[in-house]
Design a protein around this motif. Structure first.
Motif, PDB file in Angstrom:
ATOM      1  N   THR A  81       0.817  -1.218   0.000  1.00 22.06           N
ATOM      2  CA  THR A  81       0.000   0.000   0.000  1.00 22.06           C
ATOM      3  C   THR A  81       0.851   1.268   0.000  1.00 22.06           C
ATOM      4  OG1 THR A  81      -0.164  -0.005   2.422  1.00 22.06           O
ATOM      5  CG2 THR A  81      -1.878  -1.157   1.198  1.00 22.06           C
ATOM      6  N   MET A  82       2.149   1.132   0.159  1.00 23.41           N
ATOM      7  CA  MET A  82       3.044   2.295   0.080  1.00 23.41           C
ATOM      8  C   MET A  82       3.419   2.620  -1.365  1.00 23.41           C
ATOM      9  SD  MET A  82       5.491   1.188   3.278  1.00 23.41           S
ATOM     10  CE  MET A  82       6.618   2.552   3.030  1.00 23.41           C
ATOM     11  N   LEU A  83       3.193   1.682  -2.263  1.00 23.94           N
ATOM     12  CA  LEU A  83       3.628   1.848  -3.648  1.00 23.94           C
ATOM     13  C   LEU A  83       2.808   2.873  -4.440  1.00 23.94           C
ATOM     14  CD1 LEU A  83       5.901   0.667  -5.354  1.00 23.94           C
ATOM     15  CD2 LEU A  83       4.274  -1.017  -6.229  1.00 23.94           C
ATOM     16  N   PRO A  84       1.478   2.938  -4.291  1.00 18.16           N
ATOM     17  CA  PRO A  84       0.701   3.869  -5.115  1.00 18.16           C
ATOM     18  C   PRO A  84       1.172   5.323  -5.066  1.00 18.16           C
ATOM     19  CG  PRO A  84      -0.777   2.292  -4.141  1.00 18.16           C
ATOM     20  CD  PRO A  84       0.576   2.049  -3.532  1.00 18.16           C
ATOM     21  N   ASN A  85       1.628   5.813  -3.913  1.00 16.54           N
ATOM     22  CA  ASN A  85       2.112   7.192  -3.871  1.00 16.54           C
ATOM     23  C   ASN A  85       3.329   7.384  -4.767  1.00 16.54           C
ATOM     24  OD1 ASN A  85       0.082   7.576  -1.990  1.00 16.54           O
ATOM     25  ND2 ASN A  85       1.363   8.768  -0.611  1.00 16.54           N
ATOM     26  N   ARG A  86       4.197   6.387  -4.820  1.00 14.58           N
ATOM     27  CA  ARG A  86       5.345   6.465  -5.718  1.00 14.58           C
ATOM     28  C   ARG A  86       4.888   6.405  -7.175  1.00 14.58           C
ATOM     29  NH1 ARG A  86       9.170   1.768  -3.657  1.00 14.58           N
ATOM     30  NH2 ARG A  86      10.366   2.438  -5.479  1.00 14.58           N
ATOM     31  N   LEU A  87       3.900   5.569  -7.448  1.00 18.88           N
ATOM     32  CA  LEU A  87       3.374   5.472  -8.812  1.00 18.88           C
ATOM     33  C   LEU A  87       2.728   6.780  -9.244  1.00 18.88           C
ATOM     34  CD1 LEU A  87       1.678   1.954  -8.559  1.00 18.88           C
ATOM     35  CD2 LEU A  87       3.896   2.486  -9.593  1.00 18.88           C
ATOM     36  N   VAL A  88       1.971   7.390  -8.339  1.00 18.49           N
ATOM     37  CA  VAL A  88       1.308   8.651  -8.661  1.00 18.49           C
ATOM     38  C   VAL A  88       2.337   9.761  -8.852  1.00 18.49           C
ATOM     39  CG1 VAL A  88      -0.247  10.436  -7.777  1.00 18.49           C
ATOM     40  CG2 VAL A  88      -0.873   8.024  -7.574  1.00 18.49           C
ATOM     41  N   ALA A  89       3.375   9.783  -8.021  1.00 16.19           N
ATOM     42  CA  ALA A  89       4.427  10.794  -8.175  1.00 16.19           C
ATOM     43  C   ALA A  89       5.052  10.704  -9.561  1.00 16.19           C
ATOM     44  CB  ALA A  89       5.482  10.621  -7.088  1.00 16.19           C
ATOM     45  N   GLU A  90       5.330   9.487 -10.015  1.00 19.75           N
ATOM     46  CA  GLU A  90       5.894   9.309 -11.351  1.00 19.75           C
ATOM     47  C   GLU A  90       4.903   9.754 -12.423  1.00 19.75           C
ATOM     48  OE1 GLU A  90       7.284   5.396 -12.072  1.00 19.75           O
ATOM     49  OE2 GLU A  90       9.033   5.587 -10.751  1.00 19.75           O
ATOM     50  N   ALA A  91       3.633   9.403 -12.235  1.00 24.25           N
ATOM     51  CA  ALA A  91       2.618   9.750 -13.223  1.00 24.25           C
ATOM     52  C   ALA A  91       2.412  11.256 -13.294  1.00 24.25           C
ATOM     53  CB  ALA A  91       1.301   9.049 -12.884  1.00 24.25           C
ATOM     54  N   LEU A  92       2.459  11.936 -12.150  1.00 20.15           N
ATOM     55  CA  LEU A  92       2.313  13.388 -12.143  1.00 20.15           C
ATOM     56  C   LEU A  92       3.483  14.051 -12.878  1.00 20.15           C
ATOM     57  CD1 LEU A  92       1.105  14.012  -8.477  1.00 20.15           C
ATOM     58  CD2 LEU A  92      -0.269  14.167 -10.559  1.00 20.15           C
ATOM     59  N   GLU A  93       4.669  13.541 -12.650  1.00 22.64           N
ATOM     60  CA  GLU A  93       5.849  14.104 -13.313  1.00 22.64           C
ATOM     61  C   GLU A  93       5.799  13.889 -14.818  1.00 22.64           C
ATOM     62  OE1 GLU A  93      10.750  13.925 -13.028  1.00 22.64           O
ATOM     63  OE2 GLU A  93       9.518  12.719 -11.672  1.00 22.64           O
ATOM     64  N   ALA A  94       5.279  12.718 -15.210  1.00 21.74           N
ATOM     65  CA  ALA A  94       5.221  12.396 -16.643  1.00 21.74           C
ATOM     66  C   ALA A  94       3.968  12.954 -17.311  1.00 21.74           C
ATOM     67  CB  ALA A  94       5.275  10.885 -16.828  1.00 21.74           C
ATOM     68  N   GLY A  95       3.003  13.418 -16.525  1.00 23.82           N
ATOM     69  CA  GLY A  95       1.771  13.950 -17.093  1.00 23.82           C
ATOM     70  C   GLY A  95       0.857  12.891 -17.658  1.00 23.82           C
ATOM     71  N   THR A  96       0.922  11.680 -17.121  1.00 23.72           N
ATOM     72  CA  THR A  96       0.143  10.573 -17.680  1.00 23.72           C
ATOM     73  C   THR A  96      -1.254  10.436 -17.074  1.00 23.72           C
ATOM     74  OG1 THR A  96       1.259   9.060 -16.136  1.00 23.72           O
ATOM     75  CG2 THR A  96       2.173   9.244 -18.349  1.00 23.72           C
ATOM     76  N   ILE A  97      -1.599  11.292 -16.115  1.00 18.65           N
ATOM     77  CA  ILE A  97      -2.975  11.361 -15.621  1.00 18.65           C
ATOM     78  C   ILE A  97      -3.519  12.699 -16.097  1.00 18.65           C
ATOM     79  CG2 ILE A  97      -4.485  11.333 -13.604  1.00 18.65           C
ATOM     80  CD1 ILE A  97      -2.388   9.767 -12.108  1.00 18.65           C
ATOM     81  N   PRO A  98      -4.241  12.722 -17.226  1.00 17.98           N
ATOM     82  CA  PRO A  98      -4.638  13.995 -17.839  1.00 17.98           C
ATOM     83  C   PRO A  98      -5.384  14.930 -16.896  1.00 17.98           C
ATOM     84  CG  PRO A  98      -5.103  12.161 -19.318  1.00 17.98           C
ATOM     85  CD  PRO A  98      -4.699  11.567 -18.009  1.00 17.98           C
ATOM     86  N   GLU A  99      -6.216  14.373 -16.031  1.00 18.55           N
ATOM     87  CA  GLU A  99      -7.014  15.208 -15.133  1.00 18.55           C
ATOM     88  C   GLU A  99      -6.155  15.979 -14.133  1.00 18.55           C
ATOM     89  OE1 GLU A  99      -9.450  11.385 -15.906  1.00 18.55           O
ATOM     90  OE2 GLU A  99      -7.347  11.961 -15.597  1.00 18.55           O
TER      91      GLU A  99
END
Length: 233
Positions: A81-99
């Protein structure tokens, strides 16, 4: 997100005291691994399930191994359950969550509410602030339907109320559910296991909190946020 080192295959034996899991490695050695999951892990804690563990070389750790993945329903499921924050951080940096793309800055673990810390605070001079709370999802009881939570989650329900407070104050607030499995096509709040949370999610949405659901690609060497899923209310 790539795991820093190849995961070690194992066989799940038992979980106990919430954060301990016994597994058997391929050479027959039985070890105790850290289980980074405070939930019930329904369907993911049966003896004999294939599992994957990581190894840390940190000498200060009491347990060198961490349970990362379990194979269930024909696919890999991330239980950390600690992994999603790291995944989201990467996604935010890459802009892969359009919203959530286009903000000028991102801060983590910012204090808010009565005694909470928001996972991410996105800020922009023209767009204002966006309070982002991330939840890990790994429960699937009906084929194709991801559910959260898998046990009573009073703390998560409180987070929804605090997100609604931010909306009332004029900011944007988002509850992002990250599904660490690839076999789901929709998401639903688990009303039978935690009716208070399910009602709270509905109330938060009605108050203006945005609910986003994203599923991951889960492999033995990496986990990555990939696609948006619908919320089945």
């Amino acid at each position: 997100m790539q795991f820093p080192a190849p995961l070690i295959p194992a066989t799940f034996l038992r979980r106990y005291k919430r954060f301990f899991a016994d597994v058997v490695l391929a050479d027959g050695a039985e070890i105790t691994a850290h289980c980074p999951n405070p939930g019930a892990m329904l369907g993911l804690n049966a003896p004999g399930l294939p599992a994957w563990v990581s190894v840390s070389d940190n000498p200060k750790r009491k347990l060198s191994h961490t349970l990362e993945l379990v194979e269930a329903d024909g696919g890999l499921v991330g239980i950390n359950t600690m992994l999603p924050n790291r995944l989201v951080a990467e996604a935010l940096e890459a802009g892969t969550i359009p919203e959530l793309a286009g903000y000028a800055s991102v801060r983590r673990e910012v204090k808010y509410g009565k005694a909470s810390r928001i996972d991410f605070l996105l800020e922009d001079p023209t767009r204002g602030r966006c309070w982002l709370e991330v939840k890990n999802v790994h429960l699937m009881r009906t084929p194709g339907l991801a559910e959260f939570p898998d046990c009573v989650a009073a703390r998560s329900a409180r987070h929804l109320e605090e997100l609604a407070d931010q909306v009332a104050a004029g900011d944007r607030a988002v509850a992002l559910f990250v599904i660490q499995r690839t076999d789901c096509e929709a998401f639903s709040a688990c009303a039978d296991l935690d009716p208070a949370f399910a009602r709270g999610l509905d109330r938060a949405s009605e108050a203006g909190v945005e609910v986003l659901i994203y599923a991951c690609q889960v492999l033995s060497g990496s986990v990555e946020i990939r696609r948006a899923l619908p919320w089945r209310r």
